[in-house]
Design a protein around this motif. Structure first.
Motif, PDB file in Angstrom:
ATOM      1  N   PRO A 185       0.816  -5.045  15.212  1.00  0.00           N
ATOM      2  CA  PRO A 185       1.856  -4.294  14.499  1.00  0.00           C
ATOM      3  C   PRO A 185       1.872  -2.821  14.892  1.00  0.00           C
ATOM      4  CG  PRO A 185      -0.017  -4.629  13.059  1.00  0.00           C
ATOM      5  CD  PRO A 185      -0.335  -5.354  14.350  1.00  0.00           C
ATOM      6  N   GLU A 186       2.237  -2.561  16.126  1.00  0.00           N
ATOM      7  CA  GLU A 186       2.157  -1.198  16.664  1.00  0.00           C
ATOM      8  C   GLU A 186       3.457  -0.426  16.423  1.00  0.00           C
ATOM      9  OE1 GLU A 186       1.226  -2.255  20.647  1.00  0.00           O
ATOM     10  OE2 GLU A 186      -0.934  -2.414  20.284  1.00  0.00           O
ATOM     11  N   HIS A 187       3.785  -0.258  15.170  1.00  0.00           N
ATOM     12  CA  HIS A 187       4.955   0.516  14.759  1.00  0.00           C
ATOM     13  C   HIS A 187       4.698   0.939  13.325  1.00  0.00           C
ATOM     14  CE1 HIS A 187       9.058   1.489  13.460  1.00  0.00           C
ATOM     15  NE2 HIS A 187       9.398   1.536  14.736  1.00  0.00           N
ATOM     16  N   LEU A 188       5.162   2.132  12.950  1.00  0.00           N
ATOM     17  CA  LEU A 188       4.928   2.638  11.604  1.00  0.00           C
ATOM     18  C   LEU A 188       5.298   1.618  10.533  1.00  0.00           C
ATOM     19  CD1 LEU A 188       4.430   4.881   9.482  1.00  0.00           C
ATOM     20  CD2 LEU A 188       6.790   5.627   9.871  1.00  0.00           C
ATOM     21  N   LEU A 189       6.434   0.927  10.713  1.00  0.00           N
ATOM     22  CA  LEU A 189       6.915   0.001   9.693  1.00  0.00           C
ATOM     23  C   LEU A 189       6.123  -1.294   9.645  1.00  0.00           C
ATOM     24  CD1 LEU A 189      10.776   0.256  10.290  1.00  0.00           C
ATOM     25  CD2 LEU A 189       9.485   1.234   8.394  1.00  0.00           C
ATOM     26  N   ALA A 190       5.610  -1.718  10.785  1.00  0.00           N
ATOM     27  CA  ALA A 190       5.073  -3.072  10.899  1.00  0.00           C
ATOM     28  C   ALA A 190       3.950  -3.378   9.911  1.00  0.00           C
ATOM     29  CB  ALA A 190       4.621  -3.321  12.335  1.00  0.00           C
ATOM     30  N   PRO A 191       2.930  -2.525   9.751  1.00  0.00           N
ATOM     31  CA  PRO A 191       1.873  -2.870   8.785  1.00  0.00           C
ATOM     32  C   PRO A 191       2.389  -3.010   7.364  1.00  0.00           C
ATOM     33  CG  PRO A 191       1.154  -1.106  10.261  1.00  0.00           C
ATOM     34  CD  PRO A 191       2.621  -1.279  10.487  1.00  0.00           C
ATOM     35  N   PHE A 192       3.357  -2.192   6.986  1.00  0.00           N
ATOM     36  CA  PHE A 192       3.907  -2.301   5.638  1.00  0.00           C
ATOM     37  C   PHE A 192       4.686  -3.600   5.464  1.00  0.00           C
ATOM     38  CE2 PHE A 192       3.595   2.395   6.153  1.00  0.00           C
ATOM     39  CZ  PHE A 192       2.656   2.617   5.160  1.00  0.00           C
ATOM     40  N   LEU A 193       5.458  -4.003   6.475  1.00  0.00           N
ATOM     41  CA  LEU A 193       6.186  -5.256   6.401  1.00  0.00           C
ATOM     42  C   LEU A 193       5.225  -6.443   6.271  1.00  0.00           C
ATOM     43  CD1 LEU A 193       8.877  -4.599   9.146  1.00  0.00           C
ATOM     44  CD2 LEU A 193       9.353  -4.944   6.712  1.00  0.00           C
ATOM     45  N   PRO A 252       0.841  -1.195   0.000  1.00  0.00           N
ATOM     46  CA  PRO A 252       0.000   0.000   0.000  1.00  0.00           C
ATOM     47  C   PRO A 252       0.875   1.242   0.000  1.00  0.00           C
ATOM     48  CG  PRO A 252       0.024  -1.049   2.169  1.00  0.00           C
ATOM     49  CD  PRO A 252       0.690  -1.997   1.222  1.00  0.00           C
ATOM     50  N   LEU A 253       0.483   2.225  -0.811  1.00  0.00           N
ATOM     51  CA  LEU A 253       1.268   3.439  -0.917  1.00  0.00           C
ATOM     52  C   LEU A 253       1.226   4.210   0.393  1.00  0.00           C
ATOM     53  CD1 LEU A 253       0.293   4.680  -4.495  1.00  0.00           C
ATOM     54  CD2 LEU A 253       2.415   3.565  -3.777  1.00  0.00           C
ATOM     55  N   PRO A 254       2.379   4.507   0.977  1.00  0.00           N
ATOM     56  CA  PRO A 254       2.390   5.295   2.207  1.00  0.00           C
ATOM     57  C   PRO A 254       1.902   6.710   1.932  1.00  0.00           C
ATOM     58  CG  PRO A 254       4.504   4.174   1.843  1.00  0.00           C
ATOM     59  CD  PRO A 254       3.732   4.074   0.581  1.00  0.00           C
ATOM     60  N   SER A 255       1.308   7.321   2.928  1.00  0.00           N
ATOM     61  CA  SER A 255       0.934   8.721   2.807  1.00  0.00           C
ATOM     62  C   SER A 255       2.186   9.587   2.756  1.00  0.00           C
ATOM     63  CB  SER A 255       0.072   9.134   4.004  1.00  0.00           C
ATOM     64  OG  SER A 255       0.863   9.122   5.186  1.00  0.00           O
ATOM     65  N   HIS A 256       1.991  10.848   2.414  1.00  0.00           N
ATOM     66  CA  HIS A 256       3.136  11.767   2.375  1.00  0.00           C
ATOM     67  C   HIS A 256       3.816  11.834   3.739  1.00  0.00           C
ATOM     68  CE1 HIS A 256       5.622  15.150   1.199  1.00  0.00           C
ATOM     69  NE2 HIS A 256       5.194  15.825   2.249  1.00  0.00           N
ATOM     70  N   THR A 257       3.010  11.853   4.790  1.00  0.00           N
ATOM     71  CA  THR A 257       3.577  11.905   6.139  1.00  0.00           C
ATOM     72  C   THR A 257       4.356  10.634   6.449  1.00  0.00           C
ATOM     73  OG1 THR A 257       1.780  13.326   6.911  1.00  0.00           O
ATOM     74  CG2 THR A 257       3.041  12.152   8.589  1.00  0.00           C
ATOM     75  N   ASP A 258       3.768   9.485   6.067  1.00  0.00           N
ATOM     76  CA  ASP A 258       4.463   8.213   6.298  1.00  0.00           C
ATOM     77  C   ASP A 258       5.763   8.146   5.510  1.00  0.00           C
ATOM     78  OD1 ASP A 258       2.549   7.325   8.029  1.00  0.00           O
ATOM     79  OD2 ASP A 258       1.514   6.048   6.582  1.00  0.00           O
ATOM     80  N   MET A 259       5.742   8.635   4.262  1.00  0.00           N
ATOM     81  CA  MET A 259       6.944   8.600   3.439  1.00  0.00           C
ATOM     82  C   MET A 259       8.052   9.435   4.074  1.00  0.00           C
ATOM     83  SD  MET A 259       6.934   6.652   0.765  1.00  0.00           S
ATOM     84  CE  MET A 259       8.135   7.349  -0.369  1.00  0.00           C
ATOM     85  N   GLN A 260       7.681  10.573   4.631  1.00  0.00           N
ATOM     86  CA  GLN A 260       8.675  11.410   5.303  1.00  0.00           C
ATOM     87  C   GLN A 260       9.259  10.670   6.506  1.00  0.00           C
ATOM     88  OE1 GLN A 260       6.362  15.069   5.947  1.00  0.00           O
ATOM     89  NE2 GLN A 260       7.734  16.112   4.520  1.00  0.00           N
ATOM     90  N   ALA A 261       8.392  10.004   7.266  1.00  0.00           N
ATOM     91  CA  ALA A 261       8.861   9.270   8.440  1.00  0.00           C
ATOM     92  C   ALA A 261       9.748   8.099   8.031  1.00  0.00           C
ATOM     93  CB  ALA A 261       7.662   8.779   9.260  1.00  0.00           C
ATOM     94  N   LEU A 262       9.348   7.378   6.977  1.00  0.00           N
ATOM     95  CA  LEU A 262      10.151   6.258   6.508  1.00  0.00           C
ATOM     96  C   LEU A 262      11.510   6.738   6.000  1.00  0.00           C
ATOM     97  CD1 LEU A 262       7.452   4.214   4.564  1.00  0.00           C
ATOM     98  CD2 LEU A 262       8.579   3.548   6.693  1.00  0.00           C
ATOM     99  N   ALA A 263      11.502   7.854   5.277  1.00  0.00           N
ATOM    100  CA  ALA A 263      12.767   8.399   4.782  1.00  0.00           C
ATOM    101  C   ALA A 263      13.674   8.769   5.943  1.00  0.00           C
ATOM    102  CB  ALA A 263      12.506   9.619   3.896  1.00  0.00           C
ATOM    103  N   GLY A 274      11.200  -0.787  -0.944  1.00  0.00           N
ATOM    104  CA  GLY A 274      12.629  -0.678  -0.681  1.00  0.00           C
ATOM    105  C   GLY A 274      12.915   0.214   0.500  1.00  0.00           C
ATOM    106  N   LEU A 275      12.159   1.300   0.596  1.00  0.00           N
ATOM    107  CA  LEU A 275      12.335   2.218   1.716  1.00  0.00           C
ATOM    108  C   LEU A 275      11.950   1.546   3.029  1.00  0.00           C
ATOM    109  CD1 LEU A 275      13.270   5.160   2.009  1.00  0.00           C
ATOM    110  CD2 LEU A 275      10.869   5.844   1.954  1.00  0.00           C
ATOM    111  N   VAL A 276      10.897   0.749   3.007  1.00  0.00           N
ATOM    112  CA  VAL A 276      10.473   0.024   4.208  1.00  0.00           C
ATOM    113  C   VAL A 276      11.572  -0.947   4.649  1.00  0.00           C
ATOM    114  CG1 VAL A 276       8.862  -1.709   5.093  1.00  0.00           C
ATOM    115  CG2 VAL A 276       8.002   0.247   3.806  1.00  0.00           C
ATOM    116  N   LEU A 277      12.167  -1.683   3.706  1.00  0.00           N
ATOM    117  CA  LEU A 277      13.215  -2.641   4.059  1.00  0.00           C
ATOM    118  C   LEU A 277      14.426  -1.947   4.668  1.00  0.00           C
ATOM    119  CD1 LEU A 277      13.120  -5.048   0.974  1.00  0.00           C
ATOM    120  CD2 LEU A 277      12.307  -5.524   3.295  1.00  0.00           C
ATOM    121  N   LEU A 278      14.845  -0.839   4.083  1.00  0.00           N
ATOM    122  CA  LEU A 278      15.996  -0.119   4.618  1.00  0.00           C
ATOM    123  C   LEU A 278      15.679   0.459   5.994  1.00  0.00           C
ATOM    124  CD1 LEU A 278      17.418   1.760   1.499  1.00  0.00           C
ATOM    125  CD2 LEU A 278      18.043  -0.467   2.427  1.00  0.00           C
ATOM    126  N   ALA A 279      14.478   0.994   6.153  1.00  0.00           N
ATOM    127  CA  ALA A 279      14.096   1.551   7.454  1.00  0.00           C
ATOM    128  C   ALA A 279      14.032   0.456   8.516  1.00  0.00           C
ATOM    129  CB  ALA A 279      12.744   2.264   7.334  1.00  0.00           C
TER     130      ALA A 279
END
Length: 256
Positions: A83-91, A3-14, A38-43
């Motif tokens: 999955p109580e972490h920003l990354l967890a649902p994406f993983l 799922p495409l992260p929101s702009h806010t999520d993308m900033q946090a992931l970056a 890819g950003l999720v994996l690196l984060a």
């Protein structure tokens, strides 16, 4: 598809991935459809590495705090914990749609667990490298849909070679970090990294697969150089070499 992260999520992931400038630069050449993954994996990898930072105070606190955090991530990946972490649902979504494999992600967790509690000898270190930077590079190949076991093993060798080169590049800094970086003389680390780079065999790696092996460009330069760059950003030569290979690899991948 993730799922495409929101702009806010993308900033946090970056922000979570920003500590890995080399791999982040490599990830910029990924096709747009998988760049969020890819950003999720690196984060995620950076989050695990952060767990190891308190190792310097292990004489006071021991490794327990880090192990508890790693166990938390293990249970999230095994779907035994919310999955109580920003990354967890994406993983979890990446695993559900086949963009990431649970076994590969758990290897990253295991690598950090071994650094906190495992033996301090060369076989243990090599296992940590295979399950750490090796598994991360494999995960990026899996994200791109690569399934050939032989190619995935070569990608693991790429990640390990990059990890060894990065250790050499930052040797003076890492020696003060409290991390388990290498249990033998420095020059032996260079030879080990070069052996892993040879196992990747970049010249004979099919061009489309090079997109998942771009850290090898930096590994080759690091393994041939010195530690004068310790703690400093990449120079123009490194960046240009990576960008040139990245553009060619992306074009080959898109054609393939």
């Amino acid at each position: 598809m993730t799922p495409l992260p929101s702009h806010t999520d993308m900033q946090a992931l970056a922000g979570l991935a920003a500590g890995d400038a080399d791999r982040l630069l490599c990830a910029r050449f990924l096709p747009a459809s998988v760049q969020p993954g890819g950003l999720v994996l690196l984060a995620f990898h950076n989050e695990l590495i952060r767990v190891l930072a308190p190792a310097r105070s292990a004489a006071v606190a021991g490794p327990m705090a880090g192990l508890i955090r790693l166990q938390w991530w293990r249970e999230v990946l095994e779907k035994a914990r919310p999955p109580e972490h920003l990354l967890a649902p994406f993983l979890l979504e990446m695993m559900a749609c086949g963009q990431a494999r649970q076994t590969t992600l758990l290897r990253l967790v295991h690598s950090c667990e071994m650094e906190l509690t495992g033996a301090r000898d060369q076989p243990a270190w090599e296992g940590m490298m295979r399950d750490g930077p090796g598994a991360l590079q494999r995960a990026l190949g899996e994200l791109l849909g690569m399934e050939d076991p032989a190619i995935l093993l070569r990608l693991e060798a790429c990640g390990m070679a990059y990890g060894a080169g990065a250790m050499l590049r930052h040797w003076p800094v890492l020696q003060q970090s409290g991390r388990f970086i290498w249990p033998a003389p420095q020059e032996a680390l260079r030879l080990q990294g070069q052996a892993w780079l040879a196992a990747l065999d970049w010249p004979h790696l099919p061009a489309p697969f090079r997109l998942a092996a771009l850290p090898a460009v930096l590994a080759e330069r690091d393994l041939a150089g010195t530690a004068r760059q310790a703690g400093l950003p990449r120079g123009l030569g490194d960046r240009v070499a990576l960008m040139w290979q990245g553009v060619k690899a992306l074009r080959a991948f898109e054609r393939g």
